[in-house]
Design a protein around this motif. Structure first.
Motif, PDB file in Angstrom:
ATOM      1  N   ASN A  21       0.773  -1.263   0.026  1.00 50.39           N
ATOM      2  CA  ASN A  21      -0.052   0.048   0.231  1.00 50.39           C
ATOM      3  C   ASN A  21       0.718   1.146  -0.163  1.00 50.39           C
ATOM      4  OD1 ASN A  21      -2.335  -1.337  -0.113  1.00 50.39           O
ATOM      5  ND2 ASN A  21      -2.613  -1.281   1.980  1.00 50.39           N
ATOM      6  N   SER A  22       1.972   1.111   0.779  1.00 46.25           N
ATOM      7  CA  SER A  22       2.738   2.545   0.911  1.00 46.25           C
ATOM      8  C   SER A  22       3.712   2.613  -0.272  1.00 46.25           C
ATOM      9  CB  SER A  22       3.752   2.503   2.123  1.00 46.25           C
ATOM     10  OG  SER A  22       4.550   1.187   2.151  1.00 46.25           O
ATOM     11  N   CYS A  23       3.810   1.268  -0.806  1.00 50.75           N
ATOM     12  CA  CYS A  23       4.661   1.493  -1.991  1.00 50.75           C
ATOM     13  C   CYS A  23       4.041   1.793  -3.057  1.00 50.75           C
ATOM     14  CB  CYS A  23       5.265   0.137  -2.464  1.00 50.75           C
ATOM     15  SG  CYS A  23       6.787   0.016  -1.114  1.00 50.75           S
ATOM     16  N   SER A  24       2.646   1.430  -3.258  1.00 49.75           N
ATOM     17  CA  SER A  24       2.053   1.698  -4.531  1.00 49.75           C
ATOM     18  C   SER A  24       1.718   3.158  -4.665  1.00 49.75           C
ATOM     19  CB  SER A  24       0.475   1.011  -4.323  1.00 49.75           C
ATOM     20  OG  SER A  24      -0.065   1.613  -3.238  1.00 49.75           O
ATOM     21  N   HIS A  25       2.112   4.073  -3.751  1.00 48.54           N
ATOM     22  CA  HIS A  25       2.033   5.347  -4.152  1.00 48.54           C
ATOM     23  C   HIS A  25       3.124   5.716  -4.740  1.00 48.54           C
ATOM     24  CE1 HIS A  25      -1.607   6.070  -1.548  1.00 48.54           C
ATOM     25  NE2 HIS A  25      -0.893   5.384  -0.613  1.00 48.54           N
ATOM     26  N   LEU A  26       4.234   5.214  -4.470  1.00 47.66           N
ATOM     27  CA  LEU A  26       5.630   5.505  -4.955  1.00 47.66           C
ATOM     28  C   LEU A  26       5.944   4.550  -6.369  1.00 47.66           C
ATOM     29  CD1 LEU A  26       7.853   5.216  -1.951  1.00 47.66           C
ATOM     30  CD2 LEU A  26       6.947   7.337  -2.947  1.00 47.66           C
ATOM     31  N   HIS A  27       5.882   3.376  -6.451  1.00 49.92           N
ATOM     32  CA  HIS A  27       6.023   2.837  -7.888  1.00 49.92           C
ATOM     33  C   HIS A  27       4.665   1.950  -7.664  1.00 49.92           C
ATOM     34  CE1 HIS A  27      10.198   3.161  -7.142  1.00 49.92           C
ATOM     35  NE2 HIS A  27      10.180   2.602  -5.688  1.00 49.92           N
ATOM     36  N   SER A  28       3.951   2.243  -8.855  1.00 54.19           N
ATOM     37  CA  SER A  28       2.934   1.361  -9.087  1.00 54.19           C
ATOM     38  C   SER A  28       3.234   0.247 -10.031  1.00 54.19           C
ATOM     39  CB  SER A  28       1.602   2.033  -9.441  1.00 54.19           C
ATOM     40  OG  SER A  28       1.861   2.804 -10.381  1.00 54.19           O
ATOM     41  N   HIS A  29       4.589   0.130 -10.313  1.00 51.69           N
ATOM     42  CA  HIS A  29       4.826  -0.779 -11.378  1.00 51.69           C
ATOM     43  C   HIS A  29       5.445  -2.085 -10.829  1.00 51.69           C
ATOM     44  CE1 HIS A  29       5.696   3.150 -13.408  1.00 51.69           C
ATOM     45  NE2 HIS A  29       6.534   3.416 -12.409  1.00 51.69           N
ATOM     46  N   SER A  30       5.191  -3.000 -11.567  1.00 52.44           N
ATOM     47  CA  SER A  30       5.843  -4.461 -11.027  1.00 52.44           C
ATOM     48  C   SER A  30       6.789  -4.811 -12.451  1.00 52.44           C
ATOM     49  CB  SER A  30       4.806  -5.502 -10.880  1.00 52.44           C
ATOM     50  OG  SER A  30       4.095  -5.703 -12.104  1.00 52.44           O
ATOM     51  N   THR A  31       7.579  -5.592 -12.043  1.00 55.82           N
ATOM     52  CA  THR A  31       8.592  -5.792 -13.141  1.00 55.82           C
ATOM     53  C   THR A  31       8.562  -7.430 -13.207  1.00 55.82           C
ATOM     54  OG1 THR A  31      10.957  -5.415 -13.705  1.00 55.82           O
ATOM     55  CG2 THR A  31      10.612  -5.926 -11.559  1.00 55.82           C
ATOM     56  N   SER A  32       9.423  -7.885 -14.011  1.00 53.64           N
ATOM     57  CA  SER A  32       9.733  -9.109 -14.269  1.00 53.64           C
ATOM     58  C   SER A  32      10.732  -9.979 -13.683  1.00 53.64           C
ATOM     59  CB  SER A  32       9.656  -9.381 -15.638  1.00 53.64           C
ATOM     60  OG  SER A  32      11.031  -8.964 -16.175  1.00 53.64           O
ATOM     61  N   PHE A  33      10.588 -10.942 -12.977  1.00 51.67           N
ATOM     62  CA  PHE A  33      11.622 -11.840 -12.541  1.00 51.67           C
ATOM     63  C   PHE A  33      11.403 -13.052 -13.248  1.00 51.67           C
ATOM     64  CE2 PHE A  33      15.137 -12.510  -9.655  1.00 51.67           C
ATOM     65  CZ  PHE A  33      14.875 -13.955  -9.329  1.00 51.67           C
ATOM     66  N   GLY A  34      12.108 -13.133 -14.261  1.00 50.27           N
ATOM     67  CA  GLY A  34      11.935 -14.350 -15.072  1.00 50.27           C
ATOM     68  C   GLY A  34      10.438 -14.266 -15.717  1.00 50.27           C
ATOM     69  N   TYR A  35       9.738 -15.169 -15.531  1.00 48.67           N
ATOM     70  CA  TYR A  35       8.440 -15.071 -16.000  1.00 48.67           C
ATOM     71  C   TYR A  35       7.407 -14.950 -14.770  1.00 48.67           C
ATOM     72  CZ  TYR A  35       9.328 -17.476 -20.623  1.00 48.67           C
ATOM     73  OH  TYR A  35       9.718 -17.823 -21.676  1.00 48.67           O
ATOM     74  N   TYR A 247      15.463 -18.958 -13.688  1.00 48.34           N
ATOM     75  CA  TYR A 247      15.322 -17.530 -13.705  1.00 48.34           C
ATOM     76  C   TYR A 247      16.173 -17.051 -14.854  1.00 48.34           C
ATOM     77  CZ  TYR A 247      17.065 -12.747 -13.013  1.00 48.34           C
ATOM     78  OH  TYR A 247      17.299 -11.620 -13.481  1.00 48.34           O
ATOM     79  N   LEU A 248      17.312 -17.437 -14.953  1.00 49.09           N
ATOM     80  CA  LEU A 248      18.173 -16.810 -16.055  1.00 49.09           C
ATOM     81  C   LEU A 248      17.482 -17.087 -17.514  1.00 49.09           C
ATOM     82  CD1 LEU A 248      22.199 -17.562 -16.269  1.00 49.09           C
ATOM     83  CD2 LEU A 248      20.598 -17.947 -18.332  1.00 49.09           C
ATOM     84  N   VAL A 249      17.161 -18.511 -17.796  1.00 50.12           N
ATOM     85  CA  VAL A 249      16.562 -18.746 -19.050  1.00 50.12           C
ATOM     86  C   VAL A 249      15.154 -17.918 -19.267  1.00 50.12           C
ATOM     87  CG1 VAL A 249      15.548 -20.467 -20.421  1.00 50.12           C
ATOM     88  CG2 VAL A 249      17.397 -20.944 -19.030  1.00 50.12           C
ATOM     89  N   GLU A 250      14.403 -17.825 -18.264  1.00 50.02           N
ATOM     90  CA  GLU A 250      13.152 -16.853 -18.153  1.00 50.02           C
ATOM     91  C   GLU A 250      13.542 -15.571 -18.769  1.00 50.02           C
ATOM     92  OE1 GLU A 250      11.052 -17.772 -14.964  1.00 50.02           O
ATOM     93  OE2 GLU A 250      10.384 -19.699 -15.552  1.00 50.02           O
ATOM     94  N   SER A 251      14.648 -14.938 -17.823  1.00 48.90           N
ATOM     95  CA  SER A 251      14.690 -13.670 -17.944  1.00 48.90           C
ATOM     96  C   SER A 251      15.344 -13.305 -19.456  1.00 48.90           C
ATOM     97  CB  SER A 251      15.943 -13.037 -16.873  1.00 48.90           C
ATOM     98  OG  SER A 251      16.973 -13.806 -17.136  1.00 48.90           O
ATOM     99  N   VAL A 252      15.989 -14.183 -19.910  1.00 46.28           N
ATOM    100  CA  VAL A 252      16.543 -13.875 -21.457  1.00 46.28           C
ATOM    101  C   VAL A 252      15.009 -13.697 -22.375  1.00 46.28           C
ATOM    102  CG1 VAL A 252      17.572 -15.004 -23.428  1.00 46.28           C
ATOM    103  CG2 VAL A 252      18.707 -15.246 -21.160  1.00 46.28           C
ATOM    104  N   ARG A 253      14.224 -14.520 -22.036  1.00 51.19           N
ATOM    105  CA  ARG A 253      13.128 -14.331 -22.580  1.00 51.19           C
ATOM    106  C   ARG A 253      12.291 -13.245 -22.636  1.00 51.19           C
ATOM    107  NH1 ARG A 253      15.421 -17.954 -23.878  1.00 51.19           N
ATOM    108  NH2 ARG A 253      14.929 -20.008 -24.991  1.00 51.19           N
ATOM    109  N   ARG A 254      12.214 -12.505 -21.440  1.00 48.64           N
ATOM    110  CA  ARG A 254      11.765 -11.309 -21.208  1.00 48.64           C
ATOM    111  C   ARG A 254      12.325 -10.322 -21.523  1.00 48.64           C
ATOM    112  NH1 ARG A 254       6.810 -11.611 -17.861  1.00 48.64           N
ATOM    113  NH2 ARG A 254       6.889  -9.341 -18.180  1.00 48.64           N
ATOM    114  N   PHE A 255      13.572 -10.276 -21.928  1.00 49.97           N
ATOM    115  CA  PHE A 255      14.409  -8.919 -22.040  1.00 49.97           C
ATOM    116  C   PHE A 255      13.731  -8.569 -23.570  1.00 49.97           C
ATOM    117  CE2 PHE A 255      17.802  -6.462 -21.536  1.00 49.97           C
ATOM    118  CZ  PHE A 255      18.610  -6.193 -22.706  1.00 49.97           C
TER     119      PHE A 255
END
Lengths: 291, 307
Positions: A21-35, A247-255
């Motif tokens: 909740n507190s963070c959603s004011h600052l970053h409402s983004h999520s990012t990818s960690f692999g898939y 994680y490594l393999v998935e992160s390559v696909r998400r790049f």
């Protein structure tokens, strides 16, 4: 495995929600960690954990996964960079020092020594290669390898702990900036690119070596099979850590794709942005010039 | 063909830059090409040109506009800090030329050039074929200077074509004279497989330029023959020049070096022009013989089949 269960546990008990909740004011983004989708603050923590656990067998795994090809890719990167004596170079996410060692060797090699004159010797002492990594474990492995190779006392090699998104170097202080297999682990790629642009001098070059997208039809399927079946199994066998390599393999696909990444580099302010595919797109070297 | 393309592009570029040279170019382009394509006739097209007093900026500006990467040129160097990276690269190369005599056509010269201009020597890595980029820049630069000189000089029309060609080749080779000690290195760089396509194209443009200035209006196989022949003459003279140590002699206030080279050049050009006449005569002879022979061969074959 452990990471996933911890995360799920936290979510279930709603321990994350006040944070959220507190963070959603600052970053409402999520990012990818692999898939997986994760909150941005967590990504760097999770990446940190991945590399802490793989640090000791990082080089061995690289050799196994790429069949030794990663050495050739790094050679190509360094030859594209064209290092010169007196260069101030920054290698980001270069933990175990592969690229940095190659640059140093290229500057000091015998061929060059034959062509040098007195002026060059003085200039040579000004050479400085900074190896920056966010993970101290990787840096320690790198320092040990430097010792083994005889670079232990070399004053040109400087090991720095730092974050690619917030470098502690001055504006316009570097002749070259390389990041090999590191940029996909960064949470905000644009920030890392902006930082790269900031620390480079006029005429300085940005080079990025990264696993990228394969578009060739049959080769793509082979590569996918190899990535998703063979690599995590290898990770389990050799490093005892299947999760990290998944994680490594998935992160390559998400790049982002080669073109998209090139656009991002151009948006960061670089000129003459181009990329070179190696092994049909498995690896790509992006380069940019700063003016 | 390259020349007309260059002529079309250059005025467009130069107009934007307000370069005075452009005045000469469009006039040149419209020069009557309707003249009879006779080999040894003095072309009157040179007379049609009116020479305005040309105001030259440094040749590097024209050279950067004549280099093959012409598309998307931005307004001039004076628009700092919006310096386009291609202009920066051209500046670095121009500065590097000054170091070639001491350091050769190499990375070291380019690094020194970059330092001189105030740009990080890392830029050297961004040139696709490094030393070749420097050599090619020099070749383009020389070609541009040759074009400038041709535009200026009026006395070409007083010479017969063979002398015209010889003079132009000489002017061009004299531009290389300061670098002659390192020129073999440049030649070897140009001969490398990755560079040979570009160097061939540059030489083709050069030879085309010289022929056009000498008043060549041929449109058939002659066009290719002439350029090939001149290409051969140019290359052999260039290589002869590498080992020419003939002393200079004072010729009306200037010291002229490479005396033997120019003598060699004159001989070769004269031979080429003579060869043309010889080939023509040989053709007539063959025709005559053929006509005579044909009759007897016909008779022989008829006899064969009859008998």
């Amino acid at each position: 495995m452990a990471l996933r269960s911890i995360y799920r546990g936290l979510k279930k008990n709603n321990l994350l929600s006040p944070l959220c909740n507190s963070c959603s004011h600052l970053h409402s983004h999520s990012t990818s960690f692999g898939y997986k989708e994760v909150r941005e603050e967590e990504k760097s923590q999770m990446v940190g954990n991945v590399f802490t656990s793989v640090a000791s067998s990082y080089d061995l795994m690289n050799d196994l996964m790429s069949g030794g090809l990663h050495r050739l890719w790094k050679e190509r990167l360094v030859s594209k960079l064209n290092p010169f004596p007196g260069m101030k170079h920054l290698d980001v996410a270069g933990g175990t020092g592969d690229v940095a060692f190659r640059i140093l060797e290229s500057i000091n090699n015998v061929g060059r020594r034959a062509m040098r004159d007195i002026h060059d010797d003085n200039v040579l002492d000004e050479t400085q290669i900074f190896v920056c990594d966010i993970n101290p474990n990787m840096l320690n492995v790198g320092k040990k390898r430097a010792q083994e190779r005889g670079f232990g006392d070399n004053k040109s090699l400087v090991w720095v702990e730092g974050d690619a998104e917030a470098l502690k170097f001055e504006d316009g202080s570097m002749d070259g900036y390389t990041i090999a297999f590191g940029i996909r682990n960064v949470t905000h790629i644009e920030k890392a690119l902006a930082e790269a642009h900031r620390v480079l001098k006029r005429g300085g070059r940005f080079l990025c070596l990264e696993l990228s997208h394969v578009e060739l039809p049959i080769f793509k399927d082979l590569y996918d099979y190899y990535s998703f079946s063979v690599i995590p199994a290898l990770g389990e066998l050799v490093a005892g850590d299947r999760e990290s390599y998944q994680y490594l393999v998935e992160s390559v696909r998400r790049f982002p794709s080669q073109e998209k990444f090139a656009k991002m580099i151009a948006e960061a302010g670089f000129d003459k942005v181009e990329y070179e595919n190696l092994v049909g797109g498995v690896v790509a070297i992006h380069s940019g010039l700063k003016f | 063909m390259y020349r007309s393309a260059a002529r079309r592009i250059l005025p467009a570029v130069c107009r934007r830059t307000g370069h005075f040279r452009s005045k000469a170019s469009p006039v040149r382009f419209s020069a009557p090409i309707i003249h009879p394509a006779a080999f040894s006739e003095a072309a009157a097209s040179e007379n049609a040109r009116n020479h305005k007093p040309n105001n030259f900026e440094a040749s590097r500006i024209s050279s950067s506009s004549s280099s093959s990467s012409n598309e998307g040129r931005k307004p001039r160097v004076t628009d700092r800090p919006k310096a386009h990276w291609q202009e920066e690269q051209a500046r670095v190369l121009q500065a590097s030329l000054r170091h070639v005599i001491s350091l050769g056509w190499s990375d070291a010269a380019m690094i020194a050039g970059a330092r001189e201009v105030g740009v990080s020597p890392s830029i050297v890595g961004s040139f696709p074929r490094k030393e070749a980029a420097l050599v090619e820049f020099f070749m383009d630069d020389c070609l541009q200077r040759l074009i400038d000189i041709i535009d200026l000089k009026e006395d070409l029309t007083n010479l017969i074509p063979s002398n015209r060609v010889a003079k132009l080749v000489r002017i061009r080779l004299e531009m290389q004279a300061p670098y002659i000690s390192k020129w073999p290195q440049a030649l070897s760089i140009q001969a490398q497989p990755s560079n040979i396509a570009t160097s061939f194209k540059q030489r083709a443009m050069l030879v085309d330029e010289i022929w056009h200035a000498a008043g060549d209006e041929s449109t058939d196989i002659d066009w290719y023959v002439k350029r090939t022949v001149l290409g051969g003459i140019y290359s052999t003279t260039e290589i002869y020049m590498l080992t020419d140590t003939s002393p200079g002699f004072v010729h009306s206030l200037s010291v002229v070096d490479f005396r033997d080279t120019w003598a060699f050049l004159d001989e070769r050009v004269r031979e080429a022009f003579d060869l043309k006449k010889t080939v023509q005569e040989a053709k007539y002879l063959a025709e005559a013989v053929g006509a005579g022979m044909g009759g007897s061969v016909q008779g022989f074959v008829n006899n064969l089949f009859k008998g």
